[in-house]
Design a protein around this motif. Structure first.
Motif, PDB file in Angstrom:
ATOM      1  N   LEU A  62      43.883  47.790  31.037  1.00  0.00           N
ATOM      2  CA  LEU A  62      42.579  47.228  30.710  1.00  0.00           C
ATOM      3  C   LEU A  62      41.609  48.301  30.248  1.00  0.00           C
ATOM      4  CD1 LEU A  62      42.208  45.059  33.961  1.00  0.00           C
ATOM      5  CD2 LEU A  62      43.080  44.304  31.729  1.00  0.00           C
ATOM      6  N   GLU A  63      40.704  47.907  29.365  1.00  0.00           N
ATOM      7  CA  GLU A  63      39.656  48.848  28.942  1.00  0.00           C
ATOM      8  C   GLU A  63      38.455  48.076  28.438  1.00  0.00           C
ATOM      9  OE1 GLU A  63      40.868  51.542  25.853  1.00  0.00           O
ATOM     10  OE2 GLU A  63      39.089  52.791  26.054  1.00  0.00           O
ATOM     11  N   SER A  64      37.284  48.532  28.807  1.00  0.00           N
ATOM     12  CA  SER A  64      36.052  48.001  28.225  1.00  0.00           C
ATOM     13  C   SER A  64      34.893  48.886  28.652  1.00  0.00           C
ATOM     14  CB  SER A  64      35.786  46.567  28.672  1.00  0.00           C
ATOM     15  OG  SER A  64      34.572  46.120  28.095  1.00  0.00           O
ATOM     16  N   LYS A  65      33.907  49.033  27.756  1.00  0.00           N
ATOM     17  CA  LYS A  65      32.693  49.771  28.147  1.00  0.00           C
ATOM     18  C   LYS A  65      31.683  48.818  28.760  1.00  0.00           C
ATOM     19  CE  LYS A  65      33.339  53.449  24.819  1.00  0.00           C
ATOM     20  NZ  LYS A  65      33.187  53.749  23.387  1.00  0.00           N
ATOM     21  N   ASN A  66      31.952  47.522  28.617  1.00  0.00           N
ATOM     22  CA  ASN A  66      31.058  46.509  29.159  1.00  0.00           C
ATOM     23  C   ASN A  66      31.528  46.144  30.576  1.00  0.00           C
ATOM     24  OD1 ASN A  66      30.269  43.730  29.824  1.00  0.00           O
ATOM     25  ND2 ASN A  66      29.346  43.722  27.779  1.00  0.00           N
ATOM     26  N   LYS A  77      35.146  43.524  34.499  1.00  0.00           N
ATOM     27  CA  LYS A  77      35.321  42.761  35.740  1.00  0.00           C
ATOM     28  C   LYS A  77      36.082  41.466  35.469  1.00  0.00           C
ATOM     29  CE  LYS A  77      32.137  41.506  39.312  1.00  0.00           C
ATOM     30  NZ  LYS A  77      30.692  41.366  39.667  1.00  0.00           N
ATOM     31  N   LYS A  78      35.702  40.800  34.378  1.00  0.00           N
ATOM     32  CA  LYS A  78      36.382  39.561  33.997  1.00  0.00           C
ATOM     33  C   LYS A  78      37.852  39.816  33.668  1.00  0.00           C
ATOM     34  CE  LYS A  78      32.720  36.610  32.077  1.00  0.00           C
ATOM     35  NZ  LYS A  78      32.233  35.936  30.860  1.00  0.00           N
ATOM     36  N   LEU A  79      38.111  40.892  32.959  1.00  0.00           N
ATOM     37  CA  LEU A  79      39.497  41.195  32.568  1.00  0.00           C
ATOM     38  C   LEU A  79      40.347  41.518  33.800  1.00  0.00           C
ATOM     39  CD1 LEU A  79      38.958  43.304  29.297  1.00  0.00           C
ATOM     40  CD2 LEU A  79      39.490  40.864  29.507  1.00  0.00           C
ATOM     41  N   LYS A  80      39.733  42.233  34.750  1.00  0.00           N
ATOM     42  CA  LYS A  80      40.445  42.511  36.014  1.00  0.00           C
ATOM     43  C   LYS A  80      40.776  41.200  36.722  1.00  0.00           C
ATOM     44  CE  LYS A  80      38.501  47.064  37.164  1.00  0.00           C
ATOM     45  NZ  LYS A  80      37.524  47.756  38.035  1.00  0.00           N
TER      46      LYS A  80
END
Lengths: 258, 258
Positions: free
Chosen positions: A130-134, A139-142
């Protein structure tokens, strides 16, 4: 969560099935080939095929982009998608930077597994990178990866690129060597099944004790006589012969350098 | 059957254990290093270590020669062994002809599997490749392999050489690629376990649908952008880079030629 898809291939289908099964809503799907989107919706109930990306259901919270890397770039640069919706690609090798020009929350959801058409995936054993700067999106992706039973690991684009490269060695290239072994047997009217127990034990041993410790064979032993014999057998197959030489050299090099 | 061994390594030990377990008598063992023969006899009860090949128990019906190919040749050319006893080597790559100068009944008993020290082998799943010009011995070798649960297959030396070559691709070389994958991850402080599910699925899929059909990845797709990116990552590892190029070329070649 409300999810839509761009792309309707293996990755999209397996993810959509897993999301739907665990209570998420897969709302709509776009594919370059509309018929593929229609076919996708036969598997994913209550999902609508659309003819344009702009027609994807506007209440979607996340759009998963499951297409080849080149197409991700095209879509991101040319298509208008409401800036409220989060965009997530599923590529192992593409940097998060592909989204740098657009205002949407953006992320990566890369399942480190090889998918086969029509064979169900047990995500409980799949690492999803997973990766995001947002923060909110991350949190949603986790939560999403957890909901389908996968182990979500946050890694940056650089590390993901290395993991993807290692996966090519561990999966695509090993598989190719198995194809060569199969071909050698076929050419000599021998059945590939002869090798099944050896292949099983090879991989299981590599996972059990680590591949470096598990290494055996003429290259590892420095048995030049057998190596010469093998090269002679391969004299009518120059490409496979070169590959044999290169792999043998690499094993010797590995042994020397550690 | 009454059996003795020349050599006390992995193959000898696993075979001796299996033979003894199924009611055969392992009488004596010779090793270049006498202490190794002694150690062997701690695992194989009622077996005697000897200091010279000529001291191997003269009532043995078969002597299994489980040493490196080079040593088989030496032993066969220099050692006197009563011509009544059958001699059998366990090498994948050595022709039956190695015995051509001696009068004994001779054969090959090659277990197509990778053995690990101290890890018991389940022979019920191991193909054993058999060869002998002596009918009676061949019958005994078939009975021996059957008695330990292995599937005995009679193949001539030429076919066995091809099978051994294919096994090097399917086992030694695939294992080496896993070592490279592990090293790439280690160099980037990532855990090899990340790849375990992918590796498991890769080889299981290859056995399920056949490796050629299972092939995926940038080389198969002809995705030159990802290939370039990978080659760039490998710029400080020229050997691994060459291997990547060679394997990619080989996959493309395989795809084109079929």
């Amino acid at each position: 969560m409300k999810i839509s898809f761009i792309g309707s291939g293996n990755v999209a289908t397996h993810l959509a099935l897993a999301f739907q099964k665990t209570g998420h809503s897969v709302l709509s799907v776009y594919s370059k080939n509309y018929q593929h989107a229609v076919r996708f919706c036969k598997k994913i109930k209550r999902c609508c095929p659309v003819r344009k990306i702009s027609e994807l259901n506007p209440t979607s919270e996340i759009i998963f982009i499951c297409v080849t890397d080149r197409e991700v770039e095209k879509i991101v640069s040319r298509e208008f998608i409401s800036k409220k919706v989060a965009l997530v690609h599923t590529s192992g090798s593409m940097s998060l930077d592909v989204f740098s020009e657009i205002p949407n929350p953006c992320g990566v959801f890369y399942p480190l597994q090889t998918f086969t058409k029509n064979i169900p995936v047990d995500f409980s054993n799949v690492p999803v990178l997973l990766e995001s700067k947002n923060r909110e999106l991350l949190k949603k992706l986790k939560a999403l990866s957890k909901s389908i039973g996968a182990s979500g690991t946050v890694v940056n684009s650089q590390k993901r690129a290395w993991i993807h490269l290692s996966a090519v060695f561990a999966s695509n290239f090993t598989n190719h060597l198995l194809s060569i072994a199969e071909k050698i047997l076929k050419n000599n009217k021998l059945n590939f099944k002869l090798l099944h127990p050896l292949i099983m034990e090879t991989f299981q041993k590599a996972l059990r004790v680590g591949p470096e410790k598990a290494q055996t064979g003429p290259a590892k032993r420095g048995d030049s006589k057998i190596i010469k014999q093998h090269l002679k057998l391969l004299k009518t197959e120059p490409r496979v012969r070169l590959l044999y030489e290169r792999l043998t050299g690499s094993i010797v090099d590995f042994k020397d350098k550690g």
